[in-house]
Design a protein around this motif. Structure first.
Motif, PDB file in Angstrom:
ATOM      1  N   PRO A  51     -27.584   9.573  19.888  1.00  0.00           N
ATOM      2  CA  PRO A  51     -27.924   9.652  21.311  1.00  0.00           C
ATOM      3  C   PRO A  51     -26.904   8.906  22.161  1.00  0.00           C
ATOM      4  CG  PRO A  51     -29.847   9.062  19.990  1.00  0.00           C
ATOM      5  CD  PRO A  51     -28.672   8.967  19.078  1.00  0.00           C
ATOM      6  N   ALA A  52     -26.633   9.427  23.346  1.00  0.00           N
ATOM      7  CA  ALA A  52     -25.642   8.824  24.245  1.00  0.00           C
ATOM      8  C   ALA A  52     -26.033   7.392  24.612  1.00  0.00           C
ATOM      9  CB  ALA A  52     -25.491   9.672  25.496  1.00  0.00           C
ATOM     10  N   VAL A  53     -25.019   6.548  24.769  1.00  0.00           N
ATOM     11  CA  VAL A  53     -25.230   5.154  25.158  1.00  0.00           C
ATOM     12  C   VAL A  53     -24.345   4.862  26.363  1.00  0.00           C
ATOM     13  CG1 VAL A  53     -25.783   4.416  22.813  1.00  0.00           C
ATOM     14  CG2 VAL A  53     -23.403   4.316  23.606  1.00  0.00           C
ATOM     15  N   LEU A 206      -7.329  -2.715  27.035  1.00  0.00           N
ATOM     16  CA  LEU A 206      -8.492  -2.065  27.635  1.00  0.00           C
ATOM     17  C   LEU A 206      -9.290  -1.368  26.537  1.00  0.00           C
ATOM     18  CD1 LEU A 206      -9.948  -1.403  30.286  1.00  0.00           C
ATOM     19  CD2 LEU A 206      -8.599   0.700  30.404  1.00  0.00           C
ATOM     20  N   ARG A 207     -10.558  -1.740  26.417  1.00  0.00           N
ATOM     21  CA  ARG A 207     -11.404  -1.228  25.340  1.00  0.00           C
ATOM     22  C   ARG A 207     -12.765  -0.798  25.877  1.00  0.00           C
ATOM     23  NH1 ARG A 207      -9.484  -3.329  20.229  1.00  0.00           N
ATOM     24  NH2 ARG A 207      -7.670  -4.673  20.578  1.00  0.00           N
ATOM     25  N   LEU A 208     -13.487  -0.054  25.052  1.00  0.00           N
ATOM     26  CA  LEU A 208     -14.868   0.292  25.358  1.00  0.00           C
ATOM     27  C   LEU A 208     -15.799  -0.723  24.711  1.00  0.00           C
ATOM     28  CD1 LEU A 208     -14.883   4.159  24.760  1.00  0.00           C
ATOM     29  CD2 LEU A 208     -14.920   2.982  26.964  1.00  0.00           C
ATOM     30  N   ARG A 209     -16.822  -1.109  25.455  1.00  0.00           N
ATOM     31  CA  ARG A 209     -17.864  -1.970  24.919  1.00  0.00           C
ATOM     32  C   ARG A 209     -19.197  -1.250  25.088  1.00  0.00           C
ATOM     33  NH1 ARG A 209     -18.558  -7.421  28.018  1.00  0.00           N
ATOM     34  NH2 ARG A 209     -19.378  -5.963  29.563  1.00  0.00           N
ATOM     35  N   ALA A 210     -19.969  -1.174  24.016  1.00  0.00           N
ATOM     36  CA  ALA A 210     -21.244  -0.460  24.070  1.00  0.00           C
ATOM     37  C   ALA A 210     -22.260  -1.142  23.173  1.00  0.00           C
ATOM     38  CB  ALA A 210     -21.059   1.001  23.649  1.00  0.00           C
ATOM     39  N   ARG A 211     -23.527  -1.090  23.572  1.00  0.00           N
ATOM     40  CA  ARG A 211     -24.619  -1.611  22.743  1.00  0.00           C
ATOM     41  C   ARG A 211     -25.202  -0.453  21.945  1.00  0.00           C
ATOM     42  NH1 ARG A 211     -28.880  -3.111  25.452  1.00  0.00           N
ATOM     43  NH2 ARG A 211     -29.580  -4.834  24.136  1.00  0.00           N
ATOM     44  N   VAL A 212     -25.253  -0.617  20.633  1.00  0.00           N
ATOM     45  CA  VAL A 212     -25.743   0.432  19.745  1.00  0.00           C
ATOM     46  C   VAL A 212     -26.862  -0.132  18.870  1.00  0.00           C
ATOM     47  CG1 VAL A 212     -23.524   1.631  19.720  1.00  0.00           C
ATOM     48  CG2 VAL A 212     -23.989  -0.132  18.011  1.00  0.00           C
ATOM     49  N   LEU A 263     -19.458   4.158  31.727  1.00  0.00           N
ATOM     50  CA  LEU A 263     -19.308   5.517  31.205  1.00  0.00           C
ATOM     51  C   LEU A 263     -20.450   5.871  30.260  1.00  0.00           C
ATOM     52  CD1 LEU A 263     -15.624   4.864  30.202  1.00  0.00           C
ATOM     53  CD2 LEU A 263     -16.265   6.235  32.167  1.00  0.00           C
ATOM     54  N   SER A 264     -20.657   7.160  30.099  1.00  0.00           N
ATOM     55  CA  SER A 264     -21.583   7.646  29.083  1.00  0.00           C
ATOM     56  C   SER A 264     -20.772   7.961  27.831  1.00  0.00           C
ATOM     57  CB  SER A 264     -22.311   8.902  29.568  1.00  0.00           C
ATOM     58  OG  SER A 264     -23.146   9.423  28.545  1.00  0.00           O
ATOM     59  N   ALA A 265     -21.152   7.367  26.718  1.00  0.00           N
ATOM     60  CA  ALA A 265     -20.421   7.564  25.461  1.00  0.00           C
ATOM     61  C   ALA A 265     -21.392   8.023  24.381  1.00  0.00           C
ATOM     62  CB  ALA A 265     -19.733   6.272  25.031  1.00  0.00           C
ATOM     63  N   ARG A 266     -20.890   8.866  23.505  1.00  0.00           N
ATOM     64  CA  ARG A 266     -21.703   9.332  22.388  1.00  0.00           C
ATOM     65  C   ARG A 266     -21.211   8.663  21.113  1.00  0.00           C
ATOM     66  NH1 ARG A 266     -22.274  15.606  20.653  1.00  0.00           N
ATOM     67  NH2 ARG A 266     -20.038  15.295  20.379  1.00  0.00           N
ATOM     68  N   PRO A 267     -22.046   7.847  20.471  1.00  0.00           N
ATOM     69  CA  PRO A 267     -21.614   7.217  19.219  1.00  0.00           C
ATOM     70  C   PRO A 267     -21.527   8.237  18.091  1.00  0.00           C
ATOM     71  CG  PRO A 267     -23.912   6.679  19.694  1.00  0.00           C
ATOM     72  CD  PRO A 267     -23.407   7.452  20.863  1.00  0.00           C
ATOM     73  N   LEU A 268     -20.498   8.100  17.281  1.00  0.00           N
ATOM     74  CA  LEU A 268     -20.307   8.974  16.115  1.00  0.00           C
ATOM     75  C   LEU A 268     -20.450   8.122  14.862  1.00  0.00           C
ATOM     76  CD1 LEU A 268     -17.225  11.044  17.344  1.00  0.00           C
ATOM     77  CD2 LEU A 268     -19.646  11.665  17.472  1.00  0.00           C
ATOM     78  N   TYR A 269     -21.365   8.522  13.975  1.00  0.00           N
ATOM     79  CA  TYR A 269     -21.669   7.744  12.775  1.00  0.00           C
ATOM     80  C   TYR A 269     -21.115   8.443  11.532  1.00  0.00           C
ATOM     81  CZ  TYR A 269     -24.918   5.361  15.882  1.00  0.00           C
ATOM     82  OH  TYR A 269     -25.476   4.652  16.918  1.00  0.00           O
ATOM     83  N   ARG A 270     -20.592   7.632  10.615  1.00  0.00           N
ATOM     84  CA  ARG A 270     -20.071   8.174   9.361  1.00  0.00           C
ATOM     85  C   ARG A 270     -21.236   8.704   8.515  1.00  0.00           C
ATOM     86  NH1 ARG A 270     -16.527   3.849  10.316  1.00  0.00           N
ATOM     87  NH2 ARG A 270     -18.138   2.392   9.613  1.00  0.00           N
ATOM     88  N   GLN A 271     -21.263  10.009   8.275  1.00  0.00           N
ATOM     89  CA  GLN A 271     -22.300  10.629   7.452  1.00  0.00           C
ATOM     90  C   GLN A 271     -21.859  12.032   7.069  1.00  0.00           C
ATOM     91  OE1 GLN A 271     -26.227  10.679   9.170  1.00  0.00           O
ATOM     92  NE2 GLN A 271     -27.095  11.907   7.533  1.00  0.00           N
ATOM     93  N   ALA A 272     -21.995  12.358   5.809  1.00  0.00           N
ATOM     94  CA  ALA A 272     -21.679  13.706   5.347  1.00  0.00           C
ATOM     95  C   ALA A 272     -22.780  14.651   5.814  1.00  0.00           C
ATOM     96  CB  ALA A 272     -21.565  13.736   3.829  1.00  0.00           C
TER      97      ALA A 272
END
Length: 344
Positions: A51-53, A206-212, A263-272
């Protein structure tokens, strides 16, 4: 006794229906008549979106190169826009007022005092080694030299940024110390000693910071914006409730992200997993399924829906779907045939 006979009867019915049930998981393509059958390839995934964060474009502590006023000034006239990219050596502000003349004079005087103290320190050091100078005299000379050195170095770092002065020495132009984006507060009423004139953030800071969510943070691979994908560099080990803070790698310039933007960011998780078109998915017996082409037949395969991904679903499956094709048209008709309801 009667209950026992009823159980045997039920068991017999189940055994009798098992072949028909097993056959209902597969249907021959030739038996589908004139149905319009189109297929799409299953795409393997290494990452699954979450889900977007909310993310912010910022920097880690200590990354900003800050310039402070060593003495008071009357006015600061900035030559570049706040947030603009500047090059090292590029003029960015003009300071003016009678205090500037005092600043330049003070620096010149301080340099003379420092050079004199340094010369005396070096001469006295040899005398002290030869025991021709008392301990208390050497301490006094050393302390004075080190104090002036600290004060002079502070002023010298500021003076290195001075590129232009006027004839009356009441205005100076400062230049950027590094390549980067400038950030300043342009609503100050007073410019007193210690005021931050500007901060400069290098492009690679310059980096992105997000709470996940903390539960899935260990598998976090990247944060995806509408313009680009940025890999995750680190995840803080301090939790805020059920969440932790993730930091991205430096944001590429082609992402066109502004400092301090939200910004709205979508987290991408490592998973097959697999990507299948949404039109391929249907529900049967309370679970999501897809129709996979197996030779000249369609086989119904159960999948677990992980997350919508554009026009697709990210799914997992007990069966290996790599290289397979799934039906994307007439799905409901084939579903009806599997249920014994006939086609469309």
């Amino acid at each position: 006794m009667k209950r026992y006979r009823r159980c045997l009867l039920c068991a017999g019915l189940i055994l009798a229906l098992l072949p028909a049930w097993a056959a209902a998981q597969r249907v021959a393509i030739d038996d589908l008549g004139d149905l319009n059958l189109s297929f799409a390839a299953v795409q393997p995934l290494d990452e699954v979106p979450g889900p977007a964060v909310q993310a912010s474009a910022t920097h880690r502590g200590g990354a900003m190169y800050r310039i402070e006023l060593p003495r008071d000034a009357r006015r600061a006239s900035y030559l570049v826009d706040n947030g603009e990219a500047v090059s090292a050596g590029q003029p960015f502000v003009v300071l003016d007022g009678p205090e500037i003349h005092h600043l330049l004079l003070e620096y010149s005087t301080l340099r003379t005092r420092y050079e004199s103290a340094k010369d005396r320190y070096e001469r006295s050091r040899e005398s002290y080694r030869q025991q021709a100078l008392r301990e208390d005299q050497w301490v006094e000379i050393s302390d004075r030299y080190l104090a002036l050195q600290l004060e002079f170095e502070h002023m010298r770092h500021f003076q290195e940024l001075v590129r232009e002065t006027t004839d009356h020495d009441e205005a100076i132009t400062l230049v950027a110390p590094i390549d980067g984006r400038i950030h300043y507060a342009d609503n100050r009423e007073r410019l007193v000693a210690g005021t931050e004139l500007a901060g400069f953030l290098a492009a690679d800071a310059l980096r992105l910071r997000a709470r996940v969510p903390m539960a899935s943070a260990g598998d976090l691979a990247a944060l995806e914006l509408s313009t680009c994908r940025v890999a995750v560099a680190a995840v803080d080990r301090v939790a805020e409730g059920f969440f932790v803070t993730a930091w991205s790698e430096p944001i590429p310039a082609d992402c066109e992200v502004t400092l301090n933007a939200t910004l709205s960011a979508r987290p991408l998780y490592r998973q097959a997993a697999y990507a299948v078109p949404r039109s391929a998915v249907f529900t049967r017996d309370g679970e999501a399924q897809v129709l996979v082409r197996r030779g000249n037949a369609l086989a119904s395969v159960a999948v677990s829906l992980l997350m919508p991904d554009g026009e697709d679903y990210a799914v997992s499956a007990a069966s290996d779907l790599a290289g397979s094709e799934v039906l994307v048209t007439s799905v409901s008709a084939v579903q009806g045939i599997l249920l014994g309801l006939g086609g469309e």
